[in-house]
Design a protein around this motif. Structure first.
Motif, PDB file in Angstrom:
ATOM      1  N   VAL A 132       0.840  -1.201   0.000  1.00 56.53           N
ATOM      2  CA  VAL A 132       0.000   0.000   0.000  1.00 56.53           C
ATOM      3  C   VAL A 132       0.873   1.248   0.000  1.00 56.53           C
ATOM      4  O   VAL A 132       0.637   2.200  -0.772  1.00 56.53           O
ATOM      5  N   ILE A 133       1.890   1.262   0.862  1.00 55.66           N
ATOM      6  CA  ILE A 133       2.796   2.422   0.926  1.00 55.66           C
ATOM      7  C   ILE A 133       3.472   2.644  -0.422  1.00 55.66           C
ATOM      8  O   ILE A 133       3.678   3.784  -0.856  1.00 55.66           O
ATOM      9  N   GLU A 134       3.796   1.563  -1.090  1.00 57.39           N
ATOM     10  CA  GLU A 134       4.438   1.629  -2.407  1.00 57.39           C
ATOM     11  C   GLU A 134       3.605   2.415  -3.412  1.00 57.39           C
ATOM     12  O   GLU A 134       4.141   3.047  -4.330  1.00 57.39           O
ATOM     13  N   LYS A 135       2.268   2.406  -3.215  1.00 56.95           N
ATOM     14  CA  LYS A 135       1.359   3.063  -4.175  1.00 56.95           C
ATOM     15  C   LYS A 135       1.032   4.506  -3.784  1.00 56.95           C
ATOM     16  O   LYS A 135       0.283   5.172  -4.511  1.00 56.95           O
ATOM     17  N   ILE A 136       1.539   4.993  -2.656  1.00 57.67           N
ATOM     18  CA  ILE A 136       1.158   6.336  -2.182  1.00 57.67           C
ATOM     19  C   ILE A 136       1.433   7.422  -3.223  1.00 57.67           C
ATOM     20  O   ILE A 136       0.577   8.282  -3.470  1.00 57.67           O
ATOM     21  N   PRO A 137       2.609   7.456  -3.877  1.00 66.60           N
ATOM     22  CA  PRO A 137       2.810   8.487  -4.913  1.00 66.60           C
ATOM     23  C   PRO A 137       1.774   8.405  -6.040  1.00 66.60           C
ATOM     24  O   PRO A 137       1.360   9.437  -6.585  1.00 66.60           O
ATOM     25  N   LEU A 138       1.336   7.191  -6.362  1.00 68.36           N
ATOM     26  CA  LEU A 138       0.329   7.033  -7.408  1.00 68.36           C
ATOM     27  C   LEU A 138      -1.032   7.523  -6.931  1.00 68.36           C
ATOM     28  O   LEU A 138      -1.776   8.158  -7.688  1.00 68.36           O
ATOM     29  N   PHE A 139      -1.350   7.236  -5.664  1.00 65.22           N
ATOM     30  CA  PHE A 139      -2.592   7.763  -5.104  1.00 65.22           C
ATOM     31  C   PHE A 139      -2.566   9.293  -5.083  1.00 65.22           C
ATOM     32  O   PHE A 139      -3.600   9.945  -5.296  1.00 65.22           O
ATOM     33  N   ALA A 140      -1.392   9.867  -4.834  1.00 62.16           N
ATOM     34  CA  ALA A 140      -1.274  11.331  -4.835  1.00 62.16           C
ATOM     35  C   ALA A 140      -1.583  11.893  -6.222  1.00 62.16           C
ATOM     36  O   ALA A 140      -2.257  12.926  -6.357  1.00 62.16           O
ATOM     37  N   LEU A 141      -1.097  11.217  -7.261  1.00 61.47           N
ATOM     38  CA  LEU A 141      -1.427  11.646  -8.620  1.00 61.47           C
ATOM     39  C   LEU A 141      -2.927  11.551  -8.862  1.00 61.47           C
ATOM     40  O   LEU A 141      -3.522  12.428  -9.506  1.00 61.47           O
ATOM     41  N   SER A 142      -3.548  10.493  -8.340  1.00 62.09           N
ATOM     42  CA  SER A 142      -4.996  10.334  -8.498  1.00 62.09           C
ATOM     43  C   SER A 142      -5.756  11.460  -7.817  1.00 62.09           C
ATOM     44  O   SER A 142      -6.722  11.998  -8.370  1.00 62.09           O
ATOM     45  N   VAL A 143      -5.326  11.819  -6.619  1.00 62.35           N
ATOM     46  CA  VAL A 143      -5.987  12.915  -5.895  1.00 62.35           C
ATOM     47  C   VAL A 143      -5.853  14.216  -6.678  1.00 62.35           C
ATOM     48  O   VAL A 143      -6.817  14.980  -6.820  1.00 62.35           O
ATOM     49  N   GLY A 144      -4.659  14.480  -7.200  1.00 65.88           N
ATOM     50  CA  GLY A 144      -4.473  15.684  -8.007  1.00 65.88           C
ATOM     51  C   GLY A 144      -5.373  15.705  -9.221  1.00 65.88           C
ATOM     52  O   GLY A 144      -5.942  16.744  -9.578  1.00 65.88           O
ATOM     53  N   SER A 145      -5.539  14.545  -9.862  1.00 65.31           N
ATOM     54  CA  SER A 145      -6.428  14.462 -11.021  1.00 65.31           C
ATOM     55  C   SER A 145      -7.879  14.693 -10.617  1.00 65.31           C
ATOM     56  O   SER A 145      -8.639  15.341 -11.349  1.00 65.31           O
ATOM     57  N   CYS A 146      -8.267  14.174  -9.438  1.00 64.91           N
ATOM     58  CA  CYS A 146      -9.637  14.399  -8.954  1.00 64.91           C
ATOM     59  C   CYS A 146      -9.909  15.884  -8.752  1.00 64.91           C
ATOM     60  O   CYS A 146     -10.966  16.398  -9.138  1.00 64.91           O
ATOM     61  N   VAL A 147      -8.951  16.581  -8.147  1.00 66.55           N
ATOM     62  CA  VAL A 147      -9.114  18.020  -7.897  1.00 66.55           C
ATOM     63  C   VAL A 147      -9.259  18.764  -9.225  1.00 66.55           C
ATOM     64  O   VAL A 147     -10.148  19.616  -9.387  1.00 66.55           O
ATOM     65  N   ALA A 148      -8.389  18.436 -10.187  1.00 66.77           N
ATOM     66  CA  ALA A 148      -8.455  19.107 -11.493  1.00 66.77           C
ATOM     67  C   ALA A 148      -9.772  18.812 -12.194  1.00 66.77           C
ATOM     68  O   ALA A 148     -10.374  19.698 -12.821  1.00 66.77           O
ATOM     69  N   THR A 149     -10.266  17.586 -12.068  1.00 61.65           N
ATOM     70  CA  THR A 149     -11.516  17.208 -12.729  1.00 61.65           C
ATOM     71  C   THR A 149     -12.712  17.921 -12.119  1.00 61.65           C
ATOM     72  O   THR A 149     -13.582  18.427 -12.838  1.00 61.65           O
ATOM     73  N   LEU A 150     -12.774  17.961 -10.793  1.00 59.33           N
ATOM     74  CA  LEU A 150     -13.889  18.641 -10.134  1.00 59.33           C
ATOM     75  C   LEU A 150     -13.888  20.127 -10.464  1.00 59.33           C
ATOM     76  O   LEU A 150     -14.945  20.741 -10.649  1.00 59.33           O
ATOM     77  N   TRP A 151     -12.707  20.703 -10.552  1.00 54.33           N
ATOM     78  CA  TRP A 151     -12.622  22.119 -10.941  1.00 54.33           C
ATOM     79  C   TRP A 151     -13.103  22.305 -12.374  1.00 54.33           C
ATOM     80  O   TRP A 151     -13.883  23.212 -12.670  1.00 54.33           O
ATOM     81  N   ALA A 152     -12.664  21.414 -13.263  1.00 52.58           N
ATOM     82  CA  ALA A 152     -13.030  21.546 -14.676  1.00 52.58           C
ATOM     83  C   ALA A 152     -14.512  21.329 -14.894  1.00 52.58           C
ATOM     84  O   ALA A 152     -15.130  21.960 -15.753  1.00 52.58           O
ATOM     85  N   GLN A 153     -15.112  20.432 -14.118  1.00 49.57           N
ATOM     86  CA  GLN A 153     -16.509  20.080 -14.334  1.00 49.57           C
ATOM     87  C   GLN A 153     -17.446  20.905 -13.466  1.00 49.57           C
ATOM     88  O   GLN A 153     -18.607  20.550 -13.293  1.00 49.57           O
ATOM     89  N   ASN A 154     -16.956  22.021 -12.984  1.00 53.37           N
ATOM     90  CA  ASN A 154     -17.764  22.888 -12.137  1.00 53.37           C
ATOM     91  C   ASN A 154     -19.085  23.256 -12.787  1.00 53.37           C
ATOM     92  O   ASN A 154     -20.121  23.359 -12.140  1.00 53.37           O
ATOM     93  N   PHE A 155     -19.040  23.432 -14.124  1.00 53.08           N
ATOM     94  CA  PHE A 155     -20.255  23.809 -14.846  1.00 53.08           C
ATOM     95  C   PHE A 155     -20.832  22.655 -15.645  1.00 53.08           C
ATOM     96  O   PHE A 155     -21.805  22.817 -16.352  1.00 53.08           O
ATOM     97  N   ALA A 156     -20.192  21.468 -15.553  1.00 47.05           N
ATOM     98  CA  ALA A 156     -20.739  20.306 -16.246  1.00 47.05           C
ATOM     99  C   ALA A 156     -21.664  19.515 -15.343  1.00 47.05           C
ATOM    100  O   ALA A 156     -22.340  18.616 -15.795  1.00 47.05           O
ATOM    101  N   LEU A 157     -21.664  19.821 -14.053  1.00 50.97           N
ATOM    102  CA  LEU A 157     -22.547  19.123 -13.134  1.00 50.97           C
ATOM    103  C   LEU A 157     -23.964  19.584 -13.405  1.00 50.97           C
ATOM    104  O   LEU A 157     -24.419  20.590 -12.896  1.00 50.97           O
ATOM    105  N   GLY A 158     -24.633  18.830 -14.286  1.00 52.71           N
ATOM    106  CA  GLY A 158     -25.940  19.258 -14.782  1.00 52.71           C
ATOM    107  C   GLY A 158     -27.008  19.233 -13.722  1.00 52.71           C
ATOM    108  O   GLY A 158     -26.765  19.012 -12.537  1.00 52.71           O
ATOM    109  N   SER A 159     -28.231  19.440 -14.149  1.00 54.67           N
ATOM    110  CA  SER A 159     -29.332  19.553 -13.206  1.00 54.67           C
ATOM    111  C   SER A 159     -29.513  18.292 -12.387  1.00 54.67           C
ATOM    112  O   SER A 159     -30.061  18.329 -11.286  1.00 54.67           O
ATOM    113  N   THR A 160     -29.018  17.139 -12.884  1.00 51.12           N
ATOM    114  CA  THR A 160     -29.198  15.909 -12.120  1.00 51.12           C
ATOM    115  C   THR A 160     -28.291  15.844 -10.905  1.00 51.12           C
ATOM    116  O   THR A 160     -28.414  14.914 -10.121  1.00 51.12           O
ATOM    117  N   GLN A 161     -27.368  16.780 -10.749  1.00 50.81           N
ATOM    118  CA  GLN A 161     -26.585  16.768  -9.522  1.00 50.81           C
ATOM    119  C   GLN A 161     -27.489  17.011  -8.323  1.00 50.81           C
ATOM    120  O   GLN A 161     -27.129  16.693  -7.185  1.00 50.81           O
TER     121      GLN A 161
END
Length: 645
Positions: free
Chosen positions: A235-264
């Protein structure tokens, strides 16, 4: 004996790789004759000036620093730029790049599985292990073949806008292969290689955020790295990869700020029930891939209780079976959780868009199901074989039966995929096929209306747009399209209403804000027009249309309070940089230069524009430039002219 078996395995591997390439191109090569469709292709390619300009340093910088189609996936954007650089707007070439990437992903999947699966049970006896090694190669090839040509792949391959699927698929396979190499000989260099490939995958499509968990699953089987003492280390071995995933999540949520349609705003209960049903539905579609369409309407609260109960019972049964058999058949729990985990980002708990589920979401997750099912069948048939006394003869019969069944499955899936791919050949075919299956699809009505509008069938287009809005008033594209159709019928106020409605649903809908500004300008409401265009620039500061329109007004408005020569010149130059040299922008630039008293430059710009208009066969624009030159030679800037479109 061992050398012969290894040589045979290598020959089989080469043959399978060639077969995977051949069957993929046989099924999807027809897309060379397909067209762009009006479902996201304009956003990704046709109407994106940065992409159409080809591969430039400015474009690359834009891809990394801007949101594209409510997503941050710079490598996907750059791949579209490269296509435009090499092929222009030839849709067939863009399609074939998708096919090429998908075929590479299929071969890489085969290579990965062949490397890590020495056989279902990896027995200690060397002769049996070599036999299973050969079997593992054919099992890997079959899994890769099903992945390559399953009808659920059609949406990802035959749709230019889904380049992100096939591109991220290549990087996903490379990441897993690099990880296997790292586990065999651990080094910083190999870990960095894997991490870079993973980062590239995330920058192609953020759905890959669950990849570190997939690596942990592979650690369990077939890499067999899990022990009581190594669990925390893995698990510890994957921590840097999980960090990349978290960064991608942040970028995606920021990018989709206006894509979260009415069904949100759907109740959490509805989103959970749809997620559970979608998990089941993707499994059903794997076995019965018919009536596939590009958009499945979200069931909201309309999902029948009996359907939900069946879905939950199936999911519980499969999960229980995988857990109970985890020691004897470890591939079951690995394959099942591969499927469950990889779908989490798109399963709809956090609802993005308005679809209930989508074929493209199965692109990588369903590989886990293929692995689990294929290896299970192999082991079950081998167990039956072990009970017979004439094992050699039974083994030959088993291989013949399995080979025949495999050929039948691959052949059937190929035919279904070929037929499904034909539905994507152009916009009208796609949406008429969709409406034949789901007549109540507002997205299909709006899509069909779009192509009818382009053909000049305005009344028919209005009928379909209105049908779409009767089904769902929150359809942004339908409001935008209806606004354009009504504007074409000179129903300006009604068109303005629908553009404003579209913008209330999606504030970054630049096409709507640009067209809204043009309509306000046509009514003489210039301040309102400027406000609409400034809304476009607030989301895309380099948008050439909005920059050009504001620049024209600032340079030519009759009202001195609205003129601003300095701003006009800056915006006109920005429009020229971002949109490329064209007659309309050159005329605006000339007007801005004249407003600043730079008449010699304005005349020279007009001469460039006149030559360009002449080459393009536009006599009206040629005449316009000549009139501008006459005014500038008299030392008179342009005044009171209409918006420069």
């Amino acid at each position: 004996m061992r050398m012969v078996s290894i040589k045979q395995s290598r020959l089989a591997g080469c043959g399978i790789s060639i077969f995977l390439l051949a069957i993929t191109w046989a099924v999807f090569g027809q897309t060379f004759g397909h067209q762009f469709i009006n479902y996201d292709d304009p956003l990704y390619v046709l109407e994106n000036a940065h992409v159409r300009a080809g591969l430039t340093w400015r474009g690359i910088a834009w891809a990394f620093t801007h949101v594209h189609s409510q997503n941050w996936h710079p490598l996907t954007t750059i791949s579209h730029m490269l296509d435009c650089q090499l092929f222009g707007l030839n849709p067939g070439a863009h399609h074939l790049v998708n096919v090429f990437l998908h075929s590479i992903a299929a071969v890489l999947l085969f290579i990965l599985l062949a490397q890590i699966t020495g056989g279902p049970s990896s027995p200690r006896d060397e002769s049996v292990r070599l036999a299973d090694r050969t079997g593992g190669i054919w099992l890997s090839g079959f899994v890769a073949a099903v992945f390559a040509i399953h009808p659920l792949r059609v949406e990802s391959v035959a749709w230019i806008a889904e380049r992100k699927d096939v591109l991220s698929g290549v990087f996903f396979m490379l990441t897993l292969i690099a990880y296997v190499a790292y586990t065999r000989k651990q080094s910083i260099g190999r870990y960095l290689t894997m991490s870079i490939l993973f980062a590239c995958g995330l920058m192609s499509k953020p759905m890959l955020i669950t990849t570190p968990i997939v690596l942990l699953l592979l650690d369990y089987w077939p890499l067999d790295r899990f022990t009581k003492s190594t669990t925390s280390k893995l698990v510890i071995e994957k921590i840097p990869l999980f960090a990349l995933s978290v960064g991608s999540c942040v970028a995606t949520l920021w990018a989709q700020n206006f894509a979260l349609g009415s069904t949100q705003f759907l109740p959490l209960q509805w989103r959970i029930t749809n997620a559970l049903f979608s998990y089941f539905e993707y499994v059903r579609q794997m076995f019965w891939p018919v009536d596939l369409i590009p958009f499945y309407v979200h069931p909201e609260n309309r999902l029948e209780l009996w359907r939900l109960l069946i879905a939950v019972m199936v999911l519980i049964t499969l999960t229980t079976m995988a857990f109970v058999r985890r020691r004897k058949n470890p591939y079951l729990i690995v394959g099942w959780f591969w499927y469950l985990v990889m779908l989490i980002p798109v399963i709809g708990i956090v609802q993005v868009g308005l679809q209930g589920h989508a074929d493209r979401y199965t692109y990588l997750p369903q590989i886990g199901l293929y692995i689990a099912l294929v290896w299970l069948i192999w082991d079950l048939t081998k167990s039956c074989l072990s009970r017979r006394s004439d094992s050699a003869k039974a083994e030959r019969q088993r291989r013949i039966i399995l080979s025949g069944a495999g050929a039948f499955v691959v052949g059937t899936l190929s035919i279904l995929s070929w037929k499904q791919t034909t539905h994507w050949r152009d916009t009208e075919t796609l949406w008429r096929h969709t409406l034949a299956i789901t007549p109540d699809s507002d997205v299909a009505h709006a899509g069909l209306a779009g192509i009818l509008f382009v053909r000049g069938q305005i009344d028919e287009a209005i009928d379909h747009y209105e049908s779409a809005l009767r089904l769902r008033d929150g359809n942004t594209a339908a409001h935008f399209g209806l606004g354009r159709a009504l504007a074409a019928k000179q129903k300006t106020d009604a068109a303005i209403f629908h553009f404003q409605k579209a913008l209330s649903l999606q504030p970054d809908y630049i096409g709507a804000s640009n067209d809204l500004g043009a309509l306000f300008a046509s009514k003489g409401e210039i301040k309102e027009a400027i406000a609409a265009w400034e809304q476009s620039l607030s989301f895309d500061s380099d948008n050439p249309d909005a920059a050009n329109d504001i620049a024209w007004v600032r340079a030519t408005a009759a009202d001195a309070d609205l003129r601003n020569g300095r701003e006009a010149l800056e915006l006109a130059q920005r429009a020229l940089r971002s949109g490329g040299e064209n007659a309309v922008v050159l005329r605006t630039l000339a007007a801005a230069q004249a407003e600043n008293g730079r008449f010699a430059e304005a005349i020279a710009t007009c001469q460039r524009g006149e030559e360009l208009a002449r080459r393009n066969g536009d006599p009206a624009m040629v005449e316009s430039f000549r009139n501008c030159v006459e005014s500038f030679r008299r030392g008179e800037p342009l005044r009171g002219t209409q918006v420069s479109h």
